[in-house]
Structure formats: C-alpha cells, structure tokens
Design a protein around this motif. Structure first.
Motif, PDB file in Angstrom:
ATOM      1  N   THR A 171      -7.455   3.419  -3.673  1.00 51.24           N
ATOM      2  CA  THR A 171      -6.191   3.631  -2.964  1.00 51.24           C
ATOM      3  C   THR A 171      -6.299   3.337  -1.471  1.00 51.24           C
ATOM      4  OG1 THR A 171      -5.538   5.303  -4.583  1.00 51.24           O
ATOM      5  CG2 THR A 171      -4.356   5.307  -2.483  1.00 51.24           C
ATOM      6  N   VAL A 172      -5.352   2.569  -0.977  1.00 51.56           N
ATOM      7  CA  VAL A 172      -5.166   2.271   0.446  1.00 51.56           C
ATOM      8  C   VAL A 172      -3.682   2.458   0.741  1.00 51.56           C
ATOM      9  CG1 VAL A 172      -7.076   0.599   0.481  1.00 51.56           C
ATOM     10  CG2 VAL A 172      -4.744  -0.215   0.066  1.00 51.56           C
ATOM     11  N   TRP A 173      -3.316   2.324   1.993  1.00 51.25           N
ATOM     12  CA  TRP A 173      -1.897   2.301   2.343  1.00 51.25           C
ATOM     13  C   TRP A 173      -1.512   0.866   2.662  1.00 51.25           C
ATOM     14  CZ3 TRP A 173      -1.368   6.685   6.511  1.00 51.25           C
ATOM     15  CH2 TRP A 173      -1.554   7.936   5.909  1.00 51.25           C
ATOM     16  N   VAL A 174      -0.382   0.452   2.145  1.00 53.53           N
ATOM     17  CA  VAL A 174       0.221  -0.831   2.510  1.00 53.53           C
ATOM     18  C   VAL A 174       1.533  -0.481   3.189  1.00 53.53           C
ATOM     19  CG1 VAL A 174       1.140  -3.029   1.688  1.00 53.53           C
ATOM     20  CG2 VAL A 174      -0.865  -2.022   0.566  1.00 53.53           C
ATOM     21  N   ASP A 175       1.609  -0.747   4.473  1.00 52.41           N
ATOM     22  CA  ASP A 175       2.772  -0.358   5.275  1.00 52.41           C
ATOM     23  C   ASP A 175       3.080   1.133   5.110  1.00 52.41           C
ATOM     24  OD1 ASP A 175       3.088  -2.937   6.283  1.00 52.41           O
ATOM     25  OD2 ASP A 175       4.489  -3.525   4.697  1.00 52.41           O
ATOM     26  N   GLY A 176       2.036   1.940   5.059  1.00 54.79           N
ATOM     27  CA  GLY A 176       2.185   3.387   5.013  1.00 54.79           C
ATOM     28  C   GLY A 176       2.405   3.985   3.632  1.00 54.79           C
ATOM     29  N   VAL A 177       2.424   3.158   2.601  1.00 59.17           N
ATOM     30  CA  VAL A 177       2.658   3.625   1.233  1.00 59.17           C
ATOM     31  C   VAL A 177       1.360   3.485   0.439  1.00 59.17           C
ATOM     32  CG1 VAL A 177       3.983   3.221  -0.882  1.00 59.17           C
ATOM     33  CG2 VAL A 177       5.084   2.930   1.352  1.00 59.17           C
ATOM     34  N   ALA A 178       0.977   4.549  -0.269  1.00 55.59           N
ATOM     35  CA  ALA A 178      -0.243   4.513  -1.077  1.00 55.59           C
ATOM     36  C   ALA A 178      -0.115   3.454  -2.168  1.00 55.59           C
ATOM     37  CB  ALA A 178      -0.519   5.882  -1.681  1.00 55.59           C
ATOM     38  N   ALA A 179      -1.176   2.643  -2.310  1.00 59.36           N
ATOM     39  CA  ALA A 179      -1.168   1.553  -3.289  1.00 59.36           C
ATOM     40  C   ALA A 179      -2.581   1.338  -3.819  1.00 59.36           C
ATOM     41  CB  ALA A 179      -0.640   0.278  -2.632  1.00 59.36           C
ATOM     42  N   ARG A 180      -2.681   0.788  -5.005  1.00 57.95           N
ATOM     43  CA  ARG A 180      -3.964   0.539  -5.660  1.00 57.95           C
ATOM     44  C   ARG A 180      -4.444  -0.876  -5.320  1.00 57.95           C
ATOM     45  NH1 ARG A 180      -4.383   4.942  -9.368  1.00 57.95           N
ATOM     46  NH2 ARG A 180      -3.094   6.496  -8.351  1.00 57.95           N
ATOM     47  N   ALA A 181      -5.451  -0.957  -4.487  1.00 59.56           N
ATOM     48  CA  ALA A 181      -5.928  -2.235  -3.959  1.00 59.56           C
ATOM     49  C   ALA A 181      -6.566  -3.135  -5.005  1.00 59.56           C
ATOM     50  CB  ALA A 181      -6.916  -1.995  -2.819  1.00 59.56           C
ATOM     51  N   CYS A 182      -7.047  -2.566  -6.101  1.00 60.62           N
ATOM     52  CA  CYS A 182      -7.720  -3.395  -7.110  1.00 60.62           C
ATOM     53  C   CYS A 182      -6.757  -4.304  -7.859  1.00 60.62           C
ATOM     54  CB  CYS A 182      -8.524  -2.534  -8.076  1.00 60.62           C
ATOM     55  SG  CYS A 182      -7.532  -1.562  -9.242  1.00 60.62           S
ATOM     56  N   VAL A 183      -5.484  -3.973  -7.899  1.00 59.17           N
ATOM     57  CA  VAL A 183      -4.512  -4.772  -8.647  1.00 59.17           C
ATOM     58  C   VAL A 183      -3.533  -5.522  -7.740  1.00 59.17           C
ATOM     59  CG1 VAL A 183      -4.671  -3.402 -10.755  1.00 59.17           C
ATOM     60  CG2 VAL A 183      -3.004  -2.764  -9.005  1.00 59.17           C
ATOM     61  N   ILE A 184      -3.744  -5.448  -6.447  1.00 60.61           N
ATOM     62  CA  ILE A 184      -2.872  -6.142  -5.502  1.00 60.61           C
ATOM     63  C   ILE A 184      -3.523  -7.449  -5.091  1.00 60.61           C
ATOM     64  CG2 ILE A 184      -1.827  -6.076  -3.200  1.00 60.61           C
ATOM     65  CD1 ILE A 184      -1.743  -3.029  -3.472  1.00 60.61           C
ATOM     66  N   PRO A 185      -2.858  -8.576  -5.330  1.00 63.58           N
ATOM     67  CA  PRO A 185      -3.408  -9.843  -4.830  1.00 63.58           C
ATOM     68  C   PRO A 185      -3.433  -9.811  -3.300  1.00 63.58           C
ATOM     69  CG  PRO A 185      -1.627 -10.223  -6.417  1.00 63.58           C
ATOM     70  CD  PRO A 185      -1.621  -8.767  -6.074  1.00 63.58           C
ATOM     71  N   ALA A 186      -4.560 -10.153  -2.724  1.00 61.40           N
ATOM     72  CA  ALA A 186      -4.695 -10.106  -1.264  1.00 61.40           C
ATOM     73  C   ALA A 186      -3.618 -10.941  -0.575  1.00 61.40           C
ATOM     74  CB  ALA A 186      -6.085 -10.579  -0.849  1.00 61.40           C
ATOM     75  N   HIS A 187      -3.339 -12.102  -1.118  1.00 54.93           N
ATOM     76  CA  HIS A 187      -2.333 -12.957  -0.489  1.00 54.93           C
ATOM     77  C   HIS A 187      -0.931 -12.378  -0.621  1.00 54.93           C
ATOM     78  CE1 HIS A 187      -4.919 -16.250   0.762  1.00 54.93           C
ATOM     79  NE2 HIS A 187      -5.595 -16.029  -0.359  1.00 54.93           N
ATOM     80  N   GLY A 188      -0.739 -11.440  -1.526  1.00 57.20           N
ATOM     81  CA  GLY A 188       0.555 -10.792  -1.695  1.00 57.20           C
ATOM     82  C   GLY A 188       0.892  -9.807  -0.593  1.00 57.20           C
ATOM     83  N   VAL A 189      -0.093  -9.427   0.203  1.00 57.81           N
ATOM     84  CA  VAL A 189       0.158  -8.496   1.300  1.00 57.81           C
ATOM     85  C   VAL A 189      -0.107  -9.138   2.661  1.00 57.81           C
ATOM     86  CG1 VAL A 189      -0.155  -6.391  -0.043  1.00 57.81           C
ATOM     87  CG2 VAL A 189      -2.140  -7.462   1.027  1.00 57.81           C
ATOM     88  N   ALA A 190      -0.078 -10.457   2.697  1.00 57.35           N
ATOM     89  CA  ALA A 190      -0.290 -11.185   3.950  1.00 57.35           C
ATOM     90  C   ALA A 190       0.674 -10.688   5.019  1.00 57.35           C
ATOM     91  CB  ALA A 190      -0.101 -12.680   3.732  1.00 57.35           C
ATOM     92  N   GLY A 191       0.148 -10.420   6.198  1.00 65.28           N
ATOM     93  CA  GLY A 191       0.952  -9.993   7.329  1.00 65.28           C
ATOM     94  C   GLY A 191       1.342  -8.521   7.317  1.00 65.28           C
ATOM     95  N   ARG A 192       0.993  -7.804   6.290  1.00 65.42           N
ATOM     96  CA  ARG A 192       1.367  -6.391   6.200  1.00 65.42           C
ATOM     97  C   ARG A 192       0.253  -5.509   6.752  1.00 65.42           C
ATOM     98  NH1 ARG A 192       3.989  -5.737   0.424  1.00 65.42           N
ATOM     99  NH2 ARG A 192       4.690  -3.767   1.284  1.00 65.42           N
ATOM    100  N   ALA A 193       0.594  -4.275   7.074  1.00 61.44           N
ATOM    101  CA  ALA A 193      -0.368  -3.326   7.643  1.00 61.44           C
ATOM    102  C   ALA A 193      -1.093  -2.598   6.514  1.00 61.44           C
ATOM    103  CB  ALA A 193       0.338  -2.323   8.545  1.00 61.44           C
ATOM    104  N   ILE A 194      -2.408  -2.712   6.505  1.00 62.07           N
ATOM    105  CA  ILE A 194      -3.253  -2.076   5.512  1.00 62.07           C
ATOM    106  C   ILE A 194      -4.052  -0.985   6.214  1.00 62.07           C
ATOM    107  CG2 ILE A 194      -5.076  -2.428   3.792  1.00 62.07           C
ATOM    108  CD1 ILE A 194      -2.452  -4.124   3.365  1.00 62.07           C
ATOM    109  N   THR A 195      -4.069   0.209   5.641  1.00 62.16           N
ATOM    110  CA  THR A 195      -4.876   1.301   6.174  1.00 62.16           C
ATOM    111  C   THR A 195      -5.834   1.752   5.085  1.00 62.16           C
ATOM    112  OG1 THR A 195      -3.027   2.032   7.553  1.00 62.16           O
ATOM    113  CG2 THR A 195      -4.858   3.584   7.258  1.00 62.16           C
ATOM    114  N   THR A 196      -7.106   1.812   5.439  1.00 62.28           N
ATOM    115  CA  THR A 196      -8.120   2.302   4.518  1.00 62.28           C
ATOM    116  C   THR A 196      -8.595   3.671   5.002  1.00 62.28           C
ATOM    117  OG1 THR A 196     -10.017   1.383   5.706  1.00 62.28           O
ATOM    118  CG2 THR A 196      -8.897  -0.074   4.132  1.00 62.28           C
ATOM    119  N   LEU A 197      -9.458   4.277   4.249  1.00 64.99           N
ATOM    120  CA  LEU A 197     -10.008   5.577   4.634  1.00 64.99           C
ATOM    121  C   LEU A 197     -10.636   5.501   6.026  1.00 64.99           C
ATOM    122  CD1 LEU A 197     -10.519   8.468   3.557  1.00 64.99           C
ATOM    123  CD2 LEU A 197     -12.743   7.647   2.776  1.00 64.99           C
ATOM    124  N   GLU A 198     -11.273   4.376   6.332  1.00 64.38           N
ATOM    125  CA  GLU A 198     -11.899   4.202   7.641  1.00 64.38           C
ATOM    126  C   GLU A 198     -10.878   4.190   8.773  1.00 64.38           C
ATOM    127  OE1 GLU A 198     -14.551   2.073   4.627  1.00 64.38           O
ATOM    128  OE2 GLU A 198     -12.399   2.243   4.983  1.00 64.38           O
TER     129      GLU A 198
END
Length: 159
Positions: free
Chosen positions: A49-76
């Motif tokens: 789980t990460v945040w994509v534009d502040g919303v929790a999302a499952r990173a293993c099933v999200i194509p990286a290119h599908g979130v181009a330009g969006r804000a990603i927040t990880t635990l770090e």
C-alpha cells in the motif's frame, strides 16, 4: 523502455522503465524504497500500500505508467526518522508489529483513514484495515495503535 515522471515523497523523479512495470517494481527496484512490500502480487494483502494523490492504493497492481505525473507517497515519505507520523509513532508505542511484513500496509491504510476521518470508531477502523492481512496475530495491538494515533491527532499533532 519508456520515460516516466512521478512525484515520489515530494521529489520529482524521471526514469526509464518497461511499459509493463508495476508501481511497486519501480518504487522498490528503481527508487530503492523498501517500505512497500511485495506480498501477494494481486492487490489483496495490502503489504504494497502507498498513497496515490493522497488515496491508499495497492502498488503491486498499478501500472507505473498509469500514475505518471501523480503524487506518490510511500512509508518513507509519511514521516521521517527525526519526526515520525503520528500513526508510525503509535504503532511503535503499541508494539503493533511482530514480523513487520504487514506494517507498511497497515500504517499507510490507517493514516489514510485518519486523514479522512479523524475520529473513527472501532468498527470503522476494523473495516478499513480488513483488506490488510496480518499473519502474526497483532490485530489487537494494531487496533490500539490506530486508536492512539487518532487521539494524538485530536490533540493537534498534524498528519
């Protein structure tokens, strides 16, 4: 390989990645961010789980290119070693981890919940975390940690 631009933990990154790469693969393998874990690979366990534009999302099933330009927040990016996010601190204080594998997903999901609902009841917390699997059995401690984090936030410690 295709160029990809993301904003990860407040930092703009540009890299070349395969078109089929998952966001989890890019975060872990290309950006060396090890908070999100590879668990099931199907978006069902929550370890990634990460945040994509502040919303929790499952990173293993999200194509990286599908979130181009969006804000990603990880635990770090949630907190720092010098100043943890209230949820991170509450999890440590409650000793809400054994093996720690689910910890990333639990913390990221709980922090997303508290950002939306700063005063959730036990049923709401349980419902929110129900999609995050913990095999060690620290569910009682996890619930206590989220409740403690909510109390901290109510006292004005910001997210």
């Amino acid at each position: 390989m295709q160029e990809l631009a993301l904003k990860v933990n407040g930092r703009e990154v540009a890299l070349s990645v395969p078109e089929a790469a998952s966001l989890l693969h890019v975060l872990r393998n290309d950006l060396a961010l090890n908070g999100p874990k590879y668990g099931c690979g199907l978006g069902q366990c929550g370890a990634c789980t990460v945040w994509v534009d502040g919303v929790a999302a499952r990173a293993c099933v999200i194509p990286a290119h599908g979130v181009a330009g969006r804000a990603i927040t990880t635990l770090e990016g949630l907190g720092s070693r010098e100043k943890w996010h209230p949820v991170q601190q509450a999890f440590e204080d409650a000793q809400a981890a054994q093996c720690g594998y689910c910890l990333n997903g639990m913390v990221m999901q709980a922090a997303a919940l508290l950002a939306r609902d700063p005063h959730p009841g036990d049923e709401r917390i349980r419902a929110e975390l129900s999609g995050n699997l913990c095999r060690c059995g620290t569910h009682v401690e996890i619930l206590a940690a989220v409740q403690a984090a909510a109390r901290r936030l109510a006292k004005g410690q910001p997210t």
